[in-house]
Design a protein around this motif. Structure first.
Motif, PDB file in Angstrom:
ATOM      1  N   VAL A   3      -3.042   7.567   5.958  1.00 19.33           N
ATOM      2  CA  VAL A   3      -3.829   7.531   7.190  1.00 19.33           C
ATOM      3  C   VAL A   3      -4.019   8.937   7.756  1.00 19.33           C
ATOM      4  O   VAL A   3      -5.109   9.289   8.238  1.00 19.33           O
ATOM      5  N   GLU A   4      -2.992   9.767   7.685  1.00 17.83           N
ATOM      6  CA  GLU A   4      -3.121  11.135   8.194  1.00 17.83           C
ATOM      7  C   GLU A   4      -4.114  11.938   7.358  1.00 17.83           C
ATOM      8  O   GLU A   4      -4.885  12.744   7.891  1.00 17.83           O
ATOM      9  N   HIS A   7      -7.413  10.865   8.506  1.00 12.51           N
ATOM     10  CA  HIS A   7      -7.653  11.467   9.824  1.00 12.51           C
ATOM     11  C   HIS A   7      -8.131  12.912   9.682  1.00 12.51           C
ATOM     12  O   HIS A   7      -9.117  13.325  10.308  1.00 12.51           O
ATOM     13  N   ALA A 111      -3.402   2.304  10.694  1.00  9.54           N
ATOM     14  CA  ALA A 111      -2.053   2.863  10.627  1.00  9.54           C
ATOM     15  C   ALA A 111      -1.006   1.821  11.006  1.00  9.54           C
ATOM     16  O   ALA A 111       0.023   1.670  10.339  1.00  9.54           O
ATOM     17  N   CYS A 112      -1.308   1.080  12.076  1.00  6.57           N
ATOM     18  CA  CYS A 112      -0.359   0.066  12.538  1.00  6.57           C
ATOM     19  C   CYS A 112      -0.271  -1.105  11.561  1.00  6.57           C
ATOM     20  O   CYS A 112       0.817  -1.601  11.255  1.00  6.57           O
TER      21      CYS A 112
END
Length: 258
Positions: A3-4, A7, A111-112
């Motif tokens: 996810v990062e 991002h 992400a969650c």
């Protein structure tokens, strides 16, 4: 990590699309290395993200990759709406919020959800985590929009007033443009003009947005989205300590504009 990486890919491309030369107090990548290098680096980060997630345990990797792929599609759609808003004469608050879900809410929701899915949580709990992140993402976007108009570059790391100068339709602006009254009317005139905004006009636009109720509307929407996020979190049935940590993180993210 996946996810990062996504991002960071979106930040590289966003700076190119928006023409922002500053990112977190430092020159944006495209302004240092050129647009082609920034775009290709973003592409590489997206591939690296999918590759990293594909290395998850076999019984969960497929669902995890699908979660990320769905998010990537939402991100592209949300960003395309954001770009289209710049030329649109009328954008409603509902239109803006739908864009924010795709552009920001989807990534935090992913992400969650991935945390729950990779840990083996059932679909109800994963869904609660996903919706928690999606609402939190919209609340974060509301706070970020407020910072973009009334924040300080030293704190935010982004040029304050740049969105107004570019006539971007952030949430405070959209709410102000659709409001009744003289301030909203004058703001519509400024936004429909074709000449580049000078510093004095940016300052005027900032005052008009606030006078027309744009800041109050954005702050209210941030609170509503935060409340919805916490309701969704309860569906995930986190531990007491987990709930506290996620609650504190959500509060810290949405207090950025204060």
């Amino acid at each position: 990590m996946a996810v990062e990486l996504v991002h960071d890919f979106t930040l590289l491309h966003d700076d190119v699309i928006d023409g922002d030369a500053l990112r977190r107090h430092r020159p944006a990548a495209w302004s240092l290395f050129g647009t082609p290098a920034a775009v290709l680096t973003g592409d590489a980060l997206m591939v690296a993200a999918l590759s990293a997630l594909a290395q998850a345990p076999a019984e969960r990797a497929g669902a995890a990759v699908q979660e990320l792929v769905s998010t990537l599609l939402e991100l592209v759609e949300g960003q395309s709406h954001d770009v289209a808003f710049e030329k649109a004469h009328e954008v409603s608050v509902a239109d803006y919020l739908a864009m924010a879900v795709g552009k920001t809410g989807s990534l935090i929701g992913c992400a969650c959800a991935l945390g729950g899915a990779l840990a083996g949580a059932d679909t109800v709990r994963v869904g609660g985590l996903r919706e928690f992140g999606r609402h939190l993402g919209v609340a974060f976007q509301c706070a970020d929009d407020i910072l973009g108009i009334w924040g300080h570059t030293a704190c935010s790391g982004k040029p304050v007033g740049a969105d107004l100068a570019a006539r971007k339709k952030s949430l405070p602006v959209v709410a102000a443009l659709t409001a009744p009254g003289a301030a909203a009317g004058r703001l519509r005139e400024l936004y429909r003009a074709s000449h580049p905004m000078e510093d004095a006009e940016v300052d005027l636009a900032r005052r008009l947005v606030e006078d027309a109720g744009g800041r109050q509307a954005a702050e209210g929407e941030a609170r509503r989205q935060m409340a919805a996020a916490l309701r969704s979190l309860s569906l995930a049935r986190p531990t007491v300590d987990g709930h506290r940590q996620l609650h504190d993180l959500a509060c810290a993210m949405t207090r950025r504009a204060s």
